[in-house]
Design an enzyme around this catalytic site. Structure first.
Site, PDB file in Angstrom:
ATOM      1  N   THR A 130       8.722  26.923  23.521  1.00 53.50           N
ATOM      2  CA  THR A 130       9.320  25.694  23.062  1.00 53.50           C
ATOM      3  C   THR A 130       9.888  25.879  21.665  1.00 53.50           C
ATOM      4  O   THR A 130      10.765  25.303  21.213  1.00 53.50           O
ATOM      5  CB  THR A 130       8.338  24.713  23.450  1.00 53.50           C
ATOM      6  OG1 THR A 130       7.821  24.608  24.711  1.00 53.50           O
ATOM      7  CG2 THR A 130       8.935  23.215  22.972  1.00 53.50           C
ATOM      8  N   GLU A 181       3.037  34.393  35.018  1.00 52.70           N
ATOM      9  CA  GLU A 181       1.583  34.006  34.939  1.00 52.70           C
ATOM     10  C   GLU A 181       0.746  34.486  35.845  1.00 52.70           C
ATOM     11  O   GLU A 181       1.105  34.710  37.026  1.00 52.70           O
ATOM     12  CB  GLU A 181       1.657  32.402  35.113  1.00 52.70           C
ATOM     13  CG  GLU A 181       2.323  31.628  33.858  1.00 52.70           C
ATOM     14  CD  GLU A 181       2.121  30.159  33.922  1.00 52.70           C
ATOM     15  OE1 GLU A 181       2.479  29.572  33.029  1.00 52.70           O
ATOM     16  OE2 GLU A 181       1.769  29.749  35.008  1.00 52.70           O
ATOM     17  N   SER A 221       2.325  30.741  28.732  1.00 48.06           N
ATOM     18  CA  SER A 221       1.842  29.587  28.001  1.00 48.06           C
ATOM     19  C   SER A 221       1.061  29.693  26.794  1.00 48.06           C
ATOM     20  O   SER A 221       0.371  30.373  26.573  1.00 48.06           O
ATOM     21  CB  SER A 221       1.131  28.443  28.824  1.00 48.06           C
ATOM     22  OG  SER A 221       0.709  27.362  28.269  1.00 48.06           O
ATOM     23  N   GLY A 222       1.575  29.182  25.704  1.00 46.59           N
ATOM     24  CA  GLY A 222       1.046  29.225  24.490  1.00 46.59           C
ATOM     25  C   GLY A 222       1.613  30.401  23.597  1.00 46.59           C
ATOM     26  O   GLY A 222       1.146  30.650  22.369  1.00 46.59           O
ATOM     27  N   SER A 231       2.031  22.792  25.931  1.00 47.85           N
ATOM     28  CA  SER A 231       2.605  23.498  26.633  1.00 47.85           C
ATOM     29  C   SER A 231       3.784  22.947  27.911  1.00 47.85           C
ATOM     30  O   SER A 231       3.515  21.930  28.331  1.00 47.85           O
ATOM     31  CB  SER A 231       1.559  24.081  27.640  1.00 47.85           C
ATOM     32  OG  SER A 231       1.991  24.978  28.712  1.00 47.85           O
ATOM     33  N   SER A 232       4.922  23.712  27.835  1.00 50.35           N
ATOM     34  CA  SER A 232       5.914  23.018  28.635  1.00 50.35           C
ATOM     35  C   SER A 232       5.557  23.401  30.185  1.00 50.35           C
ATOM     36  O   SER A 232       5.439  24.391  30.489  1.00 50.35           O
ATOM     37  CB  SER A 232       7.252  23.759  28.408  1.00 50.35           C
ATOM     38  OG  SER A 232       7.790  23.614  27.181  1.00 50.35           O
ATOM     39  N   ASN A 278      -2.667  26.205  25.432  1.00 53.25           N
ATOM     40  CA  ASN A 278      -1.541  25.949  24.509  1.00 53.25           C
ATOM     41  C   ASN A 278      -1.720  24.313  24.382  1.00 53.25           C
ATOM     42  O   ASN A 278      -1.883  23.582  25.461  1.00 53.25           O
ATOM     43  CB  ASN A 278      -0.112  26.228  25.157  1.00 53.25           C
ATOM     44  CG  ASN A 278       0.854  25.847  24.149  1.00 53.25           C
ATOM     45  OD1 ASN A 278       0.594  25.302  23.051  1.00 53.25           O
ATOM     46  ND2 ASN A 278       2.056  26.050  24.451  1.00 53.25           N
ATOM     47  N   GLY A 290       6.902  32.278  31.435  1.00 50.11           N
ATOM     48  CA  GLY A 290       6.741  33.495  31.757  1.00 50.11           C
ATOM     49  C   GLY A 290       5.880  33.850  32.940  1.00 50.11           C
ATOM     50  O   GLY A 290       5.483  33.119  33.601  1.00 50.11           O
TER      51      GLY A 290
END
Length: 1360
Positions: free
Chosen positions: A178, A450, A173-174, A225-226, A222, A448
């Site tokens: 996206t 985590e 994330s971040g 973040s998705s 982020n 990804g």
């Protein structure tokens, strides 16, 4: 170790671990730290003596079995592709990424088949349409790494192989997943734009803002973040144009709807709604600010800095509308979202320890039921109770407050989850268009690997998905390696690579973690603790990948491919069950809003289309009972893997450089952690095990020809030369392999070759320095000798002058003494003879006369004639006073006369010699001018011969299509078809005014004719209509003429010669209409005879405007054709081709090889460009194009050449070197020479190359001191600040002798340029067109004298 390994390690120690070499040693802060060896390492030593970069001396303990990794030569640092590095290991990868990111401000780097993208946390000007067009059609290794290059490669492979492609974008994330996925879809939408009016591309791109609004949220890492995975299939037809798209989603983070951690937000759509609550159209939702709702204020952060939620809401509505989702549908969606917010505010009170209740006065419950049209009493009751159905009875059991809150939150999550799915379904329906899918490109935007401080069910699913993706990635890399070896006929040896199948089996195999979880969920009293205990019993001490934490009984540890992760078991069962009580489903069935099929209130319709049914909630709720969350996720993941395995994958790994979101700050620890997690280092490890460095034979020959002997270079077969040289330079043949087109090197061998090359260059430099210094010393000695000789010569002449002067003085003195002596003797003699008075007197009188005669004589004779005169006679017969005066006057006078006579004679001699030399110079100058004139005439004759040969050759090639003068005659007969008498044509009828022939070719028409002859004949037709005063005839003729020209230009829109021909004739026709219009401003240069031929009855100013517009249209098409013909030559000729000997800058390119080769005989060169320009020029001249128009066309072409070359330079770091600057400057000089040769200096074409010229200068100039920075700012006035900084950041040394541009110098230049006001745009607009002007140039040809050539065969044109 084997014998080979021991020998390799011994060689490693003896060759590389020597003094002054550099190695990497571990560091707690920077992960790895560079150090220089200060003492040679010997096999068996326990310590390696090194010096750190800060000067610290260190004795580093080493293990002979694990020696520290070597650092690559500086020349290889900063490469576009990590596989181009000679030493492939973690510190080399980390350092290369850091140099590119921090110093060069480059966020993309290749690592074999992977594109590594580092989030800059800053907007960069590298994503415009100009960049997209620059990458379109290019091979992946030809340009700098970019997300557009990956997209282009996928698109090209799809079109070439007719195989589906996938672009897998992953990262934590971040990291920028996206944004990267969004840019790939934008690239496809731009380069494959369809010709239909359905705006498919716009709709595909419009799906992104909607899915981001309902699926993205702010996290601590982020701001956007998705919180779900997304696989978007972009469909293409047989022409590879977009015809639609389809989206699949994975694992939406439903828990975020009801819970957010500190400094996090719920999904964006909730805040967009709250920000728009005061708008009239949303008043019925009864919303307020985000701080008023539990589900939006829980994280304590309701706003994002720099984000306007209200403006984003407007954008979301626009994209809904663009996808065809009408306003009524949008309002129903917003109504459900508002209902979820109100449901979160429903207060549940505890009644004792076992019961709970909801007040009937709760306004939020009332609003919730009102929005969804539910029974408020039932909802209040069944949120606090549950129904248990057994075989014999049904029991209603009250719930505790905690259980009721969980039931409320479960209902909210379920409503949002299926609303999300329904929106995705409607988007997919909107993206479906008529037409059969031929191929597709899928873009996977997925989370990804985590790992957090607290990891739960969501992280477990995410990491499980990444394990599957990593396995697919490893197999693909392994397969590519095997294919490469087989293609090159290299013996294939099994490469050991990490296989994560054991950890996948641990998770999904029979009686694995997932199966035990589902089993526990089926039990009525299943608990997280019971499930965890089963895991302990089955896997602890039985599976090496599973561990029990020492200090916890509520967690378990799994050894993933990236790292160990500790998971908390709390909430696993609840999230896996993902259930809503059956009674709540029954209540929702009674809702009239969702158009329940059972309900009779299903007649409500939208204004245009039938209202979509919202029974998706019911369907999903009812089918929910048998499917757990992990079961659904596992099935969707399996389908995804099947899809990916059926496509050609392309990988993008997004990296987060720091956790503080600071622009261009590089945290080595965080980056190293992500590189290990995303598989980049595993790719490097697999590659390093075999032959990581791969060079084509041409690249090797170009780079290392300096190491070859003259005998080797004399051979013709370059491939054989490379083999002989390598066998001589590297004795161990196991260190390389010869393939069909490439040479494969083991790790470290390229660095060894670079060292040999550097040593050779250093020796050459030393030799040059020695020779130059010796020459300088010899020059100094020769200068000293010359100065000594000159001094001696000057002394000689000075001494001679002084001696001659002394001699002359002595002579004068002697003469004077003689004079006085003779005078004395004469007087003495005179006294003796004085008594003889009378005889002497007579004699004396005669003597005096003689003396008087002789006294006058010296005025007419030279001084030498005075010598015979006896002093005794002179001084004896004159008085003493007179003789004294003569003696003292004549002696100096005679001396001066001698000197004057001598100097005068020398002066005359010199003047005659100078006059003769001047005459010779003038005569030689005349001879030179005459010879130059003859030379130019000879060149002109040769050029004419070449042009004629070219013309005849082309005529022979197109003879089957071009009928030359016969066609022109046919055209004139059909186009004119009239008789003329002294510029008047008669009997012209509209029936003869036909369209121009499409097959008419200008070749053969314009030769040996006056410029614009067809235009003059057309105008004479106009004069005849004016002579007859026939308005209908004139109108008909002008319309047919204009339509005919338009038609022929349309049919020959790609024919340069035809466009040139008709541009010239349209221009001449327009000028004739002006010249003979009768207007004074156009008649100033007319002859009296031409003025008589002016139009008498009609004003054609309106037609002149139409013709002017037509001429501009033809000119623009004419420019487009020229640009299309030359554009593909520009980059190969101006930038890639190396015409200067000895400055080749070819370097290793890694996995992504360049498409062009220096040995490619078909490649375009600078000569190709000049020949194409000469063809354009000669064709325009043959067609009689006006000189001013020709200059404007040349200026436009030169602008294109400069802009395309400069744009390519911006996007090719490997071209930004001093040597390439020299090559570009040389090529510019060729263009300037061409302009001079064609006498086009006044066209201002040279000025359009100024930005490119300044860029070439910037590559060559010194870039170290403050004065250098100031000079750059003063000189580079045609480049913007962004462009200057880009070139400085991209500057790449080709050899160790060149220095990199330091970041501090770049910042210094940037600071000096801050006050400059220019457009922050990197790329030049290659589509820019200069404004064209059509100057009025009257025709010097009298209409009466124009004759139609007999070759036109216009026998019907007769003189009256």
């Amino acid at each position: 170790f084997s014998i080979g390994e021991l020998n390799a390690k011994l060689t490693y120690c003896l060759v590389f671990l020597l003094q002054y070499n550099r190695v990497w040693i571990p560091d707690n802060e920077e992960v790895w730290q560079s150090a220089e060896i200060t003492k040679n390492y010997k096999a068996g030593d326990s310590f390696l003596h090194v010096q750190l970069e800060d000067g610290t001396e260190l004795s580093y303990p080493v293990d002979p079995a694990a020696l520290p990794p070597l650092r690559n030569p500086d020349i290889l640092v900063g490469e576009n592709d990590l596989t181009a590095l000679s030493y492939l290991h973690e510190p080399a990868v980390l350092h290369n990424l850091k140099i590119r990111f921090v110093e060069s401000k480059l966020i993309y780097t290749y690592s074999g088949i992977i594109l590594v993208a580092i989030n800059p946390y800053k907007q960069l000007p590298i994503y415009g349409d100009a960049i997209i067009h620059a990458y379109s059609g290019q091979n992946m290794g030809d340009m700098d790494p970019h997300i557009f290059a990956v997209a282009e490669e996928a698109y090209k492979q799809m079109a070439r192989n007719n195989k589906n492609q996938s672009i897998i974008v992953s990262g934590e994330s971040g990291a920028g997943k996206t944004v990267s996925a969004r840019y790939t879809m934008r690239y496809f939408a731009t380069v494959s734009k369809s010709s239909s009016n359905a705006h498919v591309e716009d709709k595909v791109l419009a799906s992104n803002p909607i899915t981001e609004a309902v699926g993205n949220a702010k996290t601590t890492r982020n701001d956007n973040s998705s919180r779900f995975g997304k696989y978007t299939e972009i469909s293409f037809d047989q022409n590879y144009q977009i015809i639609g798209a389809n989206m699949r989603t994975y694992l939406l983070e439903k828990s975020r709807v009801v819970f957010q951690s500190e400094n996090e937000r719920n999904y964006h759509i909730f805040y967009q709604l709250c920000a728009s609550a005061m708008q009239p159209e949303y008043e019925h939702l009864k919303l307020g600010s985000a701080e008023e709702f539990n589900y939006t204020r829980m994280g304590g952060s309701t706003v994002i800095e720099g984000v306007d939620d209200r403006a984003n809401m407007v954008e979301t509505q626009k994209t809904f509308a663009l996808l065809g989702l009408k306003r009524d549908f949008q309002m129903d969606v917003f109504k459900m979202l508002a209902a979820i917010l109100h449901l979160g505010n429903v207060e549940i009170a505890a009644v004792g320890d076992e019961r709970s209740s909801i007040s009937m006065e709760d306004k939020h419950l009332s609003i919730f039921c009102e929005l969804l049209d539910l029974n408020c009493d039932k909802m209040a009751r069944w949120l606090c109770h549950r129904k248990i159905v057994t075989t014999s009875e049904t029991v209603v059991k009250p719930m505790t407050r905690a259980q009721a809150v969980n039931a409320r939150d479960a209902l909210a999550k379920k409503i949002y989850s299926h609303l999300f799915d329904f929106i995705v379904e409607r988007i997919n329906q909107a993206l479906q268009f008529p037409g059969k899918q031929h191929t597709f490109i899928g873009v996977l935007d997925i989370y990804g690997f985590e790992t957090f401080d607290v990891n739960s069910f969501e992280q477990f699913c995410i990491n499980y998905a990444n394990e599957k993706l990593q396995q697919q990635f490893n197999l693909h890399v392994f397969k590519l390696e095997q294919e490469e070896y087989m293609k090159e006929d290299i013996p294939w040896t099994l490469i050991d690579f990490y296989d994560n199948q054991p950890v996948i089996d641990l998770i999904e195999a029979k009686m694995g973690i997932l199966e035990l979880l589902d089993e526990e969920c089926l039990l009525p009293h299943g608990k997280d603790e019971n499930w965890l205990q089963k895991l302990y019993n089955n896997f602890v001490n039985k599976n090496a990948l599973f561990e029990k934490p020492r200090m916890s009984n509520t967690s378990f540890i799994i050894q993933h491919f990236a790292d160990k992760v500790e998971y908390k078991c709390e909430g696993f069962l609840e999230k896996n069950r993902d259930t809503v009580h059956e009674v709540l489903i029954e209540i929702l069935k009674e809702s009239k809003v969702y158009l329940n099929p059972i309900s009779q209130c299903a007649a409500k319709t939208y204004q245009i289309t039938k209202r979509p049914r919202f029974d998706f909630l019911l369907k999903c709720f009812i089918s929910k009972t048998l499917m757990s969350g992990i079961f659904q996720f596992r099935n969707s993941l399996s389908l995804l893997m099947v899809t990916l395995n059926a496509t050609t994958p392309h990988y993008v790994r997004c990296i987060k450089p720091n956790d503080e979101k600071l622009p261009f700050e590089f945290d080595s620890k965080r980056v190293a952690q992500q590189l290990r997690a995303c598989g980049v280092l595993e790719t490097i490890r697999i590659s390093a095990q075999s032959y990581p460095s791969r060079w084509t034979y041409i690249e090797f020959f170009s780079r290392y020809s300096i190491l070859m002997t003259q005998q080797e270079l004399s051979m013709n077969d370059k491939k054989q030369i490379c083999k002989i040289v390598l066998q001589r330079l590297i004795q161990d043949h196991n260190q390389y392999q010869f393939g069909r087109t490439k040479i494969f090197f083991r790790a470290g061998q390229v660095a060894y070759l670079e060292k040999l090359r550097s040593d050779k260059l250093r020796q050459a430099c030393t030799l040059l320095q020695r020779r130059v210094r010796g020459w300088l010393q010899q020059a100094i000695t020769a200068r000293n000798l010359k100065e000594t000789w000159a001094a001696i010569t000057i002394q000689k002449y000075c001494r001679g002058y002084l001696v001659r002067r002394l001699c002359q003085l002595i002579h004068v003195a002697a003469v004077t003494i003689q004079a006085y002596t003779r005078g004395f003797l004469a007087r003495k003699k005179y006294r003796k003879v004085q008594p003889m008075k009378h005889p002497v007197s007579e004699t004396g009188n005669n003597s005096v006369k003689k003396i008087n005669t002789m006294a006058v004589f010296p005025n007419t004779l030279p001084f030498a004639c005075l010598v015979p005169i006896s002093p005794a006679l002179v001084f004896g017969f004159l008085p003493r006073s007179l003789s004294f005066c003569i003696c003292h006057v004549l002696s100096p006078f005679c001396f001066n006369r001698v000197l004057e006579s001598h100097f005068q004679s020398q002066k005359e001699i010199y003047e005659k010699e100078i006059e003769g030399l001047n005459f010779k110079v003038e005569h030689l100058s005349q001879d030179i001018n005459h010879l130059q004139k003859l030379f130019r005439e000879e060149n002109d004759i040769n050029d004419g011969i070449r042009l004629e040969v070219s013309r005849l050759t082309s005529e022979n090639l197109v003879r089957c299509r071009c009928r030359s003068t016969a066609q022109m005659s046919l055209w004139l007969s059909k186009y004119c078809g009239h008789v003329f008498e002294t510029s008047r044509l008669k009997q012209m009828g509209p029936c003869k005014m036909t369209l121009l022939h499409a097959d008419l070719k200008p070749r053969g028409v314009v030769v040996n004719m006056i410029p614009g002859l067809p235009a003059h004949i057309l105008f004479m037709c106009v004069r005849y209509a004016d002579y007859l005063n026939d308005a209908d005839m004139l109108k008909s003729f002008m319309n047919v003429t204009i339509d005919g020209i338009k038609q022929v230009v349309k049919e020959h829109s790609e024919d340069f010669e035809m466009l040139s021909f008709w541009l010239s004739n349209t221009y001449y026709f327009l000028n004739c209409l002006k010249q003979y219009s009768g207007e004074e401003e156009f008649m100033k240069q007319n002859t009296p005879r031409q003025n008589k031929n002016c139009l008498k009855h009609f004003d054609l100013s309106e037609y002149r405007q139409i013709l002017s517009d037509l001429a501009i249209q033809i000119y623009h098409q004419f420019i487009i054709v020229m640009e299309n013909n030359i554009q593909h030559m520009i980059v190969p000729g101006m930038l890639e081709y190396e015409s200067l000997q000895g400055i080749s800058g070819l370097k290793p390119t890694g996995f992504r090889k360049r498409s062009s080769s220096i040995d490619d005989t078909d490649t375009y060169t600078m000569t190709s460009i000049l020949q194409q320009l000469s063809y354009f020029y000669s064709t325009m001249c043959q067609n009689g194009l006006d000189s001013e128009l020709l200059k404007q066309a040349v200026k436009q072409l030169f602008f294109l050449i400069g802009a395309v070359t400069l744009n390519s330079l911006f996007l090719r770091k490997d071209m930004c070197s001093c040597r390439k600057g020299m090559q570009i400057r040389c090529n510019i000089s060729y263009l300037e020479e061409w302009l001079k040769d064609k006498n086009l200096q006044s066209s201002n074409a040279k000025e359009t190359l100024e930005p490119l010229s300044q860029a070439a200068w910037l590559l060559q100039v010194k870039k170290i001191t403050d004065d250098d920075a100031k000079e750059i700012c003063e000189h580079c006035t045609s480049l913007s600040t962004v462009q200057i900084v880009k070139i400085l950041n991209s500057y790449t040394p080709i050899d160790d002798f060149e220095k990199r541009v330091t970041p501090s110098f770049v910042r210094k230049v940037q600071a000096m340029l801050n006050n400059r006001e220019d457009v922050p745009q990197l790329m030049l607009d290659t589509k820019h067109l200069f404004q064209v002007t059509f100057p009025f140039t009257p025709s010097p040809h009298a209409l009466e004298l124009i004759q139609v050539p007999s070759s036109f065969k216009l026998g019907f044109l007769t003189r009256v």
